[in-house]
Design a protein around this motif. Structure first.
Motif, PDB file in Angstrom:
ATOM      1  N   PHE A   1      35.085   3.853  -1.872  1.00  0.00           N
ATOM      2  CA  PHE A   1      36.196   3.531  -0.979  1.00  0.00           C
ATOM      3  C   PHE A   1      37.321   2.832  -1.759  1.00  0.00           C
ATOM      4  O   PHE A   1      38.501   3.152  -1.593  1.00  0.00           O
ATOM      5  N   TYR A   2      36.917   1.907  -2.633  1.00  0.00           N
ATOM      6  CA  TYR A   2      37.924   1.251  -3.470  1.00  0.00           C
ATOM      7  C   TYR A   2      38.635   2.260  -4.358  1.00  0.00           C
ATOM      8  O   TYR A   2      39.858   2.292  -4.435  1.00  0.00           O
ATOM      9  N   GLU A   3      37.831   3.076  -5.039  1.00  0.00           N
ATOM     10  CA  GLU A   3      38.410   4.002  -6.018  1.00  0.00           C
ATOM     11  C   GLU A   3      39.286   5.067  -5.382  1.00  0.00           C
ATOM     12  O   GLU A   3      40.339   5.417  -5.902  1.00  0.00           O
ATOM     13  N   ARG A   4      38.822   5.610  -4.265  1.00  0.00           N
ATOM     14  CA  ARG A   4      39.456   6.811  -3.735  1.00  0.00           C
ATOM     15  C   ARG A   4      40.450   6.532  -2.615  1.00  0.00           C
ATOM     16  O   ARG A   4      41.303   7.365  -2.329  1.00  0.00           O
ATOM     17  N   VAL A   5      40.299   5.394  -1.945  1.00  0.00           N
ATOM     18  CA  VAL A   5      41.179   5.103  -0.811  1.00  0.00           C
ATOM     19  C   VAL A   5      42.087   3.911  -1.114  1.00  0.00           C
ATOM     20  O   VAL A   5      43.313   4.012  -0.980  1.00  0.00           O
ATOM     21  N   LEU A   6      41.497   2.799  -1.532  1.00  0.00           N
ATOM     22  CA  LEU A   6      42.307   1.588  -1.705  1.00  0.00           C
ATOM     23  C   LEU A   6      43.138   1.617  -2.988  1.00  0.00           C
ATOM     24  O   LEU A   6      44.319   1.275  -2.967  1.00  0.00           O
ATOM     25  N   ALA A   7      42.526   2.032  -4.102  1.00  0.00           N
ATOM     26  CA  ALA A   7      43.254   2.006  -5.370  1.00  0.00           C
ATOM     27  C   ALA A   7      44.532   2.843  -5.320  1.00  0.00           C
ATOM     28  O   ALA A   7      45.586   2.384  -5.772  1.00  0.00           O
ATOM     29  N   PRO A   8      44.495   4.065  -4.761  1.00  0.00           N
ATOM     30  CA  PRO A   8      45.739   4.836  -4.696  1.00  0.00           C
ATOM     31  C   PRO A   8      46.823   4.161  -3.851  1.00  0.00           C
ATOM     32  O   PRO A   8      47.993   4.518  -3.941  1.00  0.00           O
ATOM     33  N   MET A   9      46.442   3.182  -3.048  1.00  0.00           N
ATOM     34  CA  MET A   9      47.411   2.452  -2.234  1.00  0.00           C
ATOM     35  C   MET A   9      47.790   1.131  -2.890  1.00  0.00           C
ATOM     36  O   MET A   9      48.409   0.273  -2.250  1.00  0.00           O
ATOM     37  N   GLY A  10      47.372   0.958  -4.127  1.00  0.00           N
ATOM     38  CA  GLY A  10      47.805  -0.209  -4.877  1.00  0.00           C
ATOM     39  C   GLY A  10      46.884  -1.404  -4.801  1.00  0.00           C
ATOM     40  O   GLY A  10      47.216  -2.471  -5.307  1.00  0.00           O
ATOM     41  N   VAL A  11      45.708  -1.247  -4.192  1.00  0.00           N
ATOM     42  CA  VAL A  11      44.758  -2.359  -4.128  1.00  0.00           C
ATOM     43  C   VAL A  11      43.841  -2.271  -5.344  1.00  0.00           C
ATOM     44  O   VAL A  11      43.287  -1.216  -5.632  1.00  0.00           O
ATOM     45  N   ARG A  12      43.694  -3.384  -6.051  1.00  0.00           N
ATOM     46  CA  ARG A  12      42.811  -3.388  -7.210  1.00  0.00           C
ATOM     47  C   ARG A  12      41.433  -3.873  -6.808  1.00  0.00           C
ATOM     48  O   ARG A  12      41.311  -4.755  -5.954  1.00  0.00           O
TER      49      ARG A  12
END
Ligand code: FES
Length: 95
Positions: free
Chosen positions: A73-84
Motif C-alpha cells: 500500500f505504501y509503495e503502490r498507493v501512498l508513495a506515488p502521492m508523495g508520502v514516504r
C-alpha cells in the motif's frame, strides 16, 4: 483517483482483512488522501487461497500478511502521492 478494494469475505476476514482496511483508512486520514483514494470492501474475490486479497483499481493484489499489505500500500498507493514510508507514527518504520 485511485480505488482500493479489500475483500471482506470470510477467508480474507480470518486472515486479517478487517485490520488491513482499518490501517489503510488510518493512513489515508493521516495523510489527508481521502479525496484521492477511495477505499471499499468487496465480497469474495474468488482467490481465497492466495492470502489477503485486495485490488488497486483493477489490479489484483494478494498479501500473505497484513504487514505485507501495508508495505505494498505504501509503495503502490501512498508513495506515488508523495508520502514516504515511515512518515508519521505507525508507518512501516514507526512503532
Ligand atoms: S474470501 Fe477473499 S478471496 Fe475469497
Amino acid at each position: 483517483m485511485v480505488t482500493v478494494t479489500v475483500c471482506v469475505g470470510s477467508s480474507c476476514h480470518l486472515k486479517g482483512a478487517r485490520q488491513v482496511i482499518e490501517r489503510f483508512n488510518e493512513l489515508l486520514s493521516r495523510h489527508k488522501l481521502g479525496d484521492r483514494v477511495t477505499l471499499k470492501g468487496s465480497f469474495c474475490m474468488e482467490r481465497c487461497g492466495e492470502g489477503i486479497n485486495w485490488q488497486i483499481d483493477d489490479e489484483p493484489v494478494s498479501s500473505t500478511t497484513g504487514e505485507e499489505a501495508l508495505r505494498v500500500f505504501y509503495e503502490r498507493v501512498l508513495a506515488p502521492m508523495g508520502v514516504r514510508a515511515g512518515d508519521g507514527p505507525g508507518g512501516p518504520a514507526g512503532p
